[in-house]
Structure formats: structure tokens, C-alpha cells
Design a protein around this motif. Structure first.
Motif, PDB file in Angstrom:
ATOM      1  N   LEU A  76       0.830  -1.203   0.000  1.00  0.00           N
ATOM      2  CA  LEU A  76       0.000   0.000   0.000  1.00  0.00           C
ATOM      3  C   LEU A  76       0.863   1.251   0.000  1.00  0.00           C
ATOM      4  CD1 LEU A  76      -2.957  -0.640   2.436  1.00  0.00           C
ATOM      5  CD2 LEU A  76      -3.015  -0.228  -0.024  1.00  0.00           C
ATOM      6  N   CYS A  93     -12.751  -6.795  -8.177  1.00  0.00           N
ATOM      7  CA  CYS A  93     -13.963  -7.361  -7.604  1.00  0.00           C
ATOM      8  C   CYS A  93     -14.941  -7.598  -8.742  1.00  0.00           C
ATOM      9  CB  CYS A  93     -14.570  -6.418  -6.564  1.00  0.00           C
ATOM     10  SG  CYS A  93     -13.644  -6.391  -5.046  1.00  0.00           S
ATOM     11  N   VAL A 100     -16.189   1.429 -10.019  1.00  0.00           N
ATOM     12  CA  VAL A 100     -15.933   1.142  -8.605  1.00  0.00           C
ATOM     13  C   VAL A 100     -14.563   0.496  -8.449  1.00  0.00           C
ATOM     14  CG1 VAL A 100     -16.669  -0.188  -6.613  1.00  0.00           C
ATOM     15  CG2 VAL A 100     -18.374   0.949  -8.016  1.00  0.00           C
ATOM     16  N   LEU A 104     -11.614   1.633  -6.025  1.00  0.00           N
ATOM     17  CA  LEU A 104     -11.756   0.811  -4.821  1.00  0.00           C
ATOM     18  C   LEU A 104     -10.740   1.195  -3.738  1.00  0.00           C
ATOM     19  CD1 LEU A 104     -13.694  -1.457  -4.089  1.00  0.00           C
ATOM     20  CD2 LEU A 104     -11.893  -3.084  -4.620  1.00  0.00           C
ATOM     21  N   GLY A 105     -11.244   1.426  -2.541  1.00  0.00           N
ATOM     22  CA  GLY A 105     -10.382   1.784  -1.428  1.00  0.00           C
ATOM     23  C   GLY A 105     -10.074   3.269  -1.352  1.00  0.00           C
ATOM     24  N   ARG A 106     -10.387   4.007  -2.433  1.00  0.00           N
ATOM     25  CA  ARG A 106     -10.110   5.446  -2.444  1.00  0.00           C
ATOM     26  C   ARG A 106     -11.294   6.193  -3.041  1.00  0.00           C
ATOM     27  NH1 ARG A 106      -3.926   4.751  -4.798  1.00  0.00           N
ATOM     28  NH2 ARG A 106      -4.867   3.176  -6.110  1.00  0.00           N
ATOM     29  N   GLU A 107     -12.508   5.785  -2.669  1.00  0.00           N
ATOM     30  CA  GLU A 107     -13.714   6.301  -3.305  1.00  0.00           C
ATOM     31  C   GLU A 107     -13.930   7.771  -2.952  1.00  0.00           C
ATOM     32  OE1 GLU A 107     -13.666   3.955  -0.993  1.00  0.00           O
ATOM     33  OE2 GLU A 107     -14.114   2.037  -1.956  1.00  0.00           O
ATOM     34  N   VAL A 119     -20.892   7.865  -1.491  1.00  0.00           N
ATOM     35  CA  VAL A 119     -19.958   7.649  -2.588  1.00  0.00           C
ATOM     36  C   VAL A 119     -20.451   8.404  -3.819  1.00  0.00           C
ATOM     37  CG1 VAL A 119     -18.981   5.904  -4.109  1.00  0.00           C
ATOM     38  CG2 VAL A 119     -19.287   5.403  -1.681  1.00  0.00           C
ATOM     39  N   ARG A 161      -6.837   1.570 -13.618  1.00  0.00           N
ATOM     40  CA  ARG A 161      -6.784   1.859 -12.186  1.00  0.00           C
ATOM     41  C   ARG A 161      -5.383   2.319 -11.774  1.00  0.00           C
ATOM     42  NH1 ARG A 161      -8.665  -2.477  -7.832  1.00  0.00           N
ATOM     43  NH2 ARG A 161      -7.180  -3.823  -8.860  1.00  0.00           N
TER      44      ARG A 161
END
Lengths: 248, 357
Positions: A76, A93, A100, A104-107, A119, A161
Motif C-alpha cells: 500500500l 472485484c 468502482v 476501490l479503497g479510495r472512493e 460515494v 486503475r
């Protein structure tokens, strides 16, 4: 003179018990460069990459990102520094849509009638469209779950991403292993697009076709050592195999 | 560069649509059928009774929805509810008789919640930190909560001696009488005992509580980061972890949330039946799972909605009520619900199969 390297790995060594998995390996990656990491199973490719992507800490050696020395306690942390790794399984996912997954994880969030933070799906869609356009990727209907997308589209989402979060270096682990031939070609095109955007790429591959299709430079590992570092245009398949198995 | 996509518009599109709306259609068909055939089904009194009777099931099923979407299951909900109901009843009885009703209810609720949070925390830590499969961890808690509930209550229901509690549990927001007119919160004053029969209540308190919880839970699940993370964890836990989602913390929160809803259901039981019983929620486990699955959730995780679960709970509740009205032997209800669950899973699987192709 070439530009300053984006990444400099100097004298990296990693031991597991008595086994020296990576032995005193140095590696420079320049802007917009595609470097293929080749080598037989157990040659130390993965361990080297895992040190650069924050999974392992090197026992000896230093890593510099754009001239500054970095130490990473976790993948990370590497990501937050701009080192994005795309694993073979893509880590998407499948029940969620492309937008999404990119966030993901940083919305991003916005206020819902001033009550709570929700969101911001519209922003995610708009930004996803932007980054996909930048990479020249066209996926109809981004709101479909990833499950309903083809292998190449999934790979594209994973790359989008990485790029969206301003990757300074993208590491791809066997990006074409699970793909058919036409989809492999699309991944090659994506790597060329990244290159045009000046984002350097390290690609690990067993597939020599892959390597010759995209790499500017090939780094060959054998038994933990770096045994070759050559421009891709100056070697043949046979040279490469010879270096990998050490039978020159 | 053009990435071509497969056109799903044909058979898949229709199957997908069918899988999304069949439960609504089924419910609509059932309500229509019972309305036409069953005398007294389509009355304000009966429709509100259906909602009031499903409140406990629905409240627990909300928590179960979160758990199942995250890829787990909470087997302990029914007994955690019973344990919370017993503890709340005991606390309510211990308070001085002069305590105001709201204080009694809040104290009971808080005591029940505390006990449930311990259970949810243990479930969560076992699952998230110690990697115990949810089925096993919550099966353990199933036994523990069951034992505690029975030990504390001596195996007998605990009657609650608090004046006005039953009114709260069975009361309405509005009352209407043909001659005395409308009144708020309590029946019109001065009505003779015999006249109470003509009284109609509107908006039962427990239904209002249920609807409020439903709305909040729906908004959290469908709009917040937490809600999105529940889906992500259920879809691909490893990917969620790599994306930086604090998966362990989220899982603990999910199981504590499930225990919270179970405890609230326990308090609703307290006020509705003015007692607390360890086995109050014994039948709830399978009914909640049934409601969640009929509502479109996947037992493999990653899919489901609170609204879907509401439809599932409505189907179960309407079925039970309608069969009684038709004077069908109520045991048929089990068979009917069983068939509906199997249909739900078959439709879900067919959709998955088409989606993969």
C-alpha cells in the motif's frame, strides 16, 4: 545523455534462510521505458519485483524513486508513492463495475443532503471515462459488473486503475498469461500507450513473444544474479534463452 | 483501440431482468390472490398485522443481509436476540417502579445492546483476525448465547412488570373511531369498553421502528463507502485488501451490526409480548436467511440489497398470514417457503450461468 531514471535499485539482496533469492542486483528504469524481466522459474524475478513493490524489504541495498531514497513497509505504501503493481489475477472485484474497481479503497464522496457522506458515483463514472479515454480504451457500459467483461477488458480496467492514481511506475506480472491471442495483442497496445504517456513499465513474462513485442530493454536473471541487460533490438530468442539457462 | 464486448442483450438481458423482479411479481401475485380469495385479507387491520408480525424477522434480516453480502453468515442471530431480550427484561424489572417508560425502554435496550455487542465483537474477531470460517464462529456463538439466555432466565420466560410497556409494543400512532373520530397516540378518551372494538389503529409503533431501521440500513448499504466495501469484501476479499480497504475492521463492524439488529429485535419482542424469552428468536435464523436469499442475495457473497430482503420477508409474512385466512393448515407455510427459496436459488444460478458465458 538520458534523463534521470525514474527508479534506481542499487545492490539489492534478499535471502530466505540459506537461499540467496536475489544477489546484489541493480536496475535502473528510465521514463517511458518498457523493461522486460526474463528468467527461468526460481531465477529471482518475483523476489526482485516484490522488493520494488513493497512486499519484501531488501536485506541489503537501496531503492530510489525519482532520485529520493524510499523504504516501503507494505504494498500500500508503494502504491501511495506511485509504484503500481498489476498482479496476474488482476485483483478486481468481479461483482462490481469498472468505475468502482478503479476507485476501490479510495472512493470519492459527497454530502447526501448534508446528512452523511455518500460515494460519488457520477464523479467516479466521469473520471473513469477520462482515464480510459486517455489510454484509448473503449468499454461500452462501464456500469456492468466486471464479471461480464472479457479478459482484455478486465486487464484494461486494471491498467486504468493503476494509471488513474498517477502511477510513476507500473509493474505487470505475466499480463498475458490467461489471455487469447487477440487479447494479448490488445494488452501489448496498452503497454505501448503507457509508454507514450511516459509511464515506465516493468513486465515479467515467460512469453518471449510478449517480451519482443513490447520491451525496449531486457533484463535477464539467473539463480538470483542479473546476467544480462540488453536492448531488445540487439538480441534474438536464442540469445535470450541461452542467457536464461546459462549455456553460452 | 476497440475492445469488443459480448452482446448480452438477448437471452441474458431477459434472465437478468427476470431475476431482479420475479420476487416483486411473486409478492404481487400472492397479494392479489389472497385479496380475491381470502375474506378479510385486504383490510387495514390485517395488512398492518402482517407488517407488525414481520417486524422482528425483518429487523434481524437487515443485519443478516450485510453479513451474507460480505460472504459470511451469522448463525447466532436468533439466540443473540433471545439473550438480549432476557437481559433487557431483567434490567427493566430491576428499575424503580416510578421510572418513566422511555427510561425503562432505553435502559433495557442499552443492556441488551451491550450483551449483543460482546457477541458480535467475538464473532467478528474470530472471523476477521483469527480466520475462523463464519459458519463455525457463529455456530459457537449460537451455543454460547443460547446457554447464557437460558441460564439467566432459568429456562423460563421473564415477564416484564412495567405499566404501559405493552401499549408501546402494540400501540398505534393514530386511532380512528366511527363516532368519536381521530386521536393521536392513544384511543379517544371516554370510550366505553364495548366501543373499543370499533376502534381502528393506524401506523403501529413497531412497524414505524422497522421502517426507520430499514431506511437507514438501505442508505448505508447503497450509498456509503462502508456499504460499498461490504460488496467488495464479498466479491473478492483479497482484492479488497490489496486495494487498501481495512477488511478486518469492516468485518468486525459487519458482525457487530448484525448483533445490534438482533438486540433491537429482542427489545421489540420485549415490548410486544411484555416478556423476555431465551428462545424468542429460535425460528429466526432460517427465516432471515430465507428472506435474504429470496431477496436476491448470493450465499457466495457480493450481491444483495436491503430492499430485496424486505420483499423476501414480505413474501414469508404474507404467505403465513394468507394461509391462516384461507384456513389452510399453517404447517403448509413451511412447505411453501421452502419451495420459494429453491426457486430463488435456481433463478440466481441460471443468471450466473448465462453471465459467465
Amino acid at each position: 545523455m538520458r534523463a534521470e531514471p525514474v527508479l534506481r535499485a542499487v545492490n539489492l539482496t534478499k535471502r530466505f534462510g540459506g537461499l540467496v533469492a536475489v544477489n546484489n542486483v541493480s536496475l535502473d528504469i528510465y521514463p517511458g521505458e518498457v523493461v522486460a524481466l526474463a528468467g527461468d522459474n526460481g531465477a529471482g524475478k518475483s523476489t526482485l519485483i516484490k522488493m520494488i513493490s513493497g512486499v519484501y524489504r531488501p536485506d541489503v541495498g537501496h531503492i530510489y524513486l525519482e532520485g529520493k531514497e524510499i523504504t516501503m513497509a507494505s504494498p500500500l505504501e508503494a502504491r501511495s508513492l506511485g509504484i503500481e503493481t498489476i498482479y496476474q489475477d488482476l485483483a478486481l472485484c468481479e461483482n462490481l463495475d469498472a468505475t468502482v474497481n478503479i476507485f476501490l479503497g479510495r472512493e470519492p464522496t459527497k454530502r447526501f443532503f448534508g446528512l452523511f457522506k455518500q460515494v460519488d458515483r457520477n464523479l467516479m463514472l466521469a473520471e473513469s471515462n477520462k482515464v480510459l479515454e486517455r489510454l484509448d480504451i473503449h468499454i461500452p457500459n462501464l456500469r456492468r459488473p466486471i464479471r461480464q467483461m472479457s479478459g482484455g477488458q478486465r486487464q484494461a480496467v486494471a491498467i486504468a486503475r493503476a494509471v488513474y492514481w498517477n502511477a510513476r511506475l507500473v509493474i505487470m506480472d505475466e499480463p498475458t498469461a490467461a489471455l487469447g491471442v487477440p487479447e494479448q495483442r490488445k494488452v501489448h497496445e496498452l503497454i505501448h500507450t503507457l509508454k507514450r504517456q511516459n509511464v515506465p513499465v516493468i513486465i515479467i513474462s515467460h512469453n518471449l513473444q510478449d517480451i519482443f513485442a513490447v520491451a525496449d530493454r531486457i533484463v535477464v536473471m539467473r539463480r538470483g544474479h542479473k546476467v544480462g541487460d540488453v536492448p531488445a533490438s540487439e538480441v534474438t530468442d536464442d540469445d535470450l534463452v541461452a542467457m536464461m539457462v546459462g549455456s553460452t | 483501440m476497440k475492445l469488443q464486448s459480448i452482446d448480452f442483450r438477448s437471452s441474458h438481458f431477459w434472465l437478468d431482468t427476470l431475476s431482479k423482479i420475479w420476487a416483486w411479481l411473486f409478492l404481487l401475485g400472492m397479494v392479489t390472490f389472497f385479496s380475491v380469495v381470502g375474506e378479510g385479507f385486504l383490510t387495514p387491520f390485517n395488512l398492518q398485522a402482517i407488517l407488525a408480525n414481520m417486524a422482528i424477522l425483518m429487523i434481524i434480516a437487515i443485519g443478516q443481509t450485510y453479513v451474507i453480502i460480505s460472504g459470511g453468515i451469522d448463525l447466532s442471530v436468533g439466540w443473540v436476540m433471545g439473550m438480549a431480550a432476557v437481559i433487557a427484561a431483567t434490567v427493566m424489572n430491576r428499575l424503580p417502579e416510578s421510572s418513566p417508560l422511555w427510561l425503562v425502554v432505553i435502559s433495557g435496550l442499552f443492556a441488551g445492546l451491550l450483551a449483543a455487542w460482546v457477541a458480535g465483537l467475538v464473532n467478528g474477531i474470530l472471523i476477521a483476525r483469527l480466520n475462523v470460517p463464519p459458519f463455525i464462529a457463529t455456530l459457537g456463538m449460537f451455543g454460547i448465547a443460547r446457554g447464557i439466555g437460558f441460564l439467566l432466565s432459568g429456562g423460563m420466560p421473564v415477564p416484564i412488570y412495567v405499566r404501559g410497556l405493552g401499549f408501546l409494543g402494540n400501540g398505534f400512532l393514530l386511532y380512528h373511531h366511527p363516532t368519536a373520530g381521530w386521536s393521536f397516540l392513544s384511543p379517544p378518551p371516554g370510550l366505553a369498553q364495548a366501543e373499543l372494538r370499533n376502534l381502528t389503529g393506524y401506523f403501529p409503533f413497531v412497524v414505524l421502528v422497522m421502517l426507520a431501521l430499514l431506511l437507514i440500513a438501505h442508505l448505508i448499504l447503497s450509498r456509503t463507502k462502508f456499504g460499498l466495501h461490504v460488496y467488495a469484501i464479498g466479491g473478492n476479499k483479497e482484492a479488497a485488501m490489496r486495494a487498501g480497504i481495512p477488511v478486518a475492521r469492516r468485518l468486525v463492524a459487519i458482525y457487530m451490526l448484525s448483533a445490534t439488529f438482533a438486540a433491537i429485535a429482542g427489545i421489540v419482542y420485549n415490548v410486544r409480548f411484555t416478556n423476555g424469552a431465551a428462545n424468542a428468536g429460535e425460528a429466526m435464523l432460517l427465516d432471515t436467511v430465507a428472506a435474504v436469499v429470496i431477496g436476491g442475495a448470493s450465499l457466495f457473497g457480493g450481491a444483495g440489497t436491503v430492499i430485496g430482503t424486505l420483499i423476501g420477508a414480505l413474501i414469508i409474512s404474507v404467505l403465513a398470514n394468507g394461509l391462516v385466512i384461507l384456513r389452510v393448515n399453517p404447517f403448509w407455510q413451511f412447505i411453501a417457503v421452502g419451495i420459494v427459496i429453491i426457486i430463488a436459488v435456481l433463478i440466481d444460478q441460471a443468471r450466473e450461468k448465462f453471465a459467465q458465458e
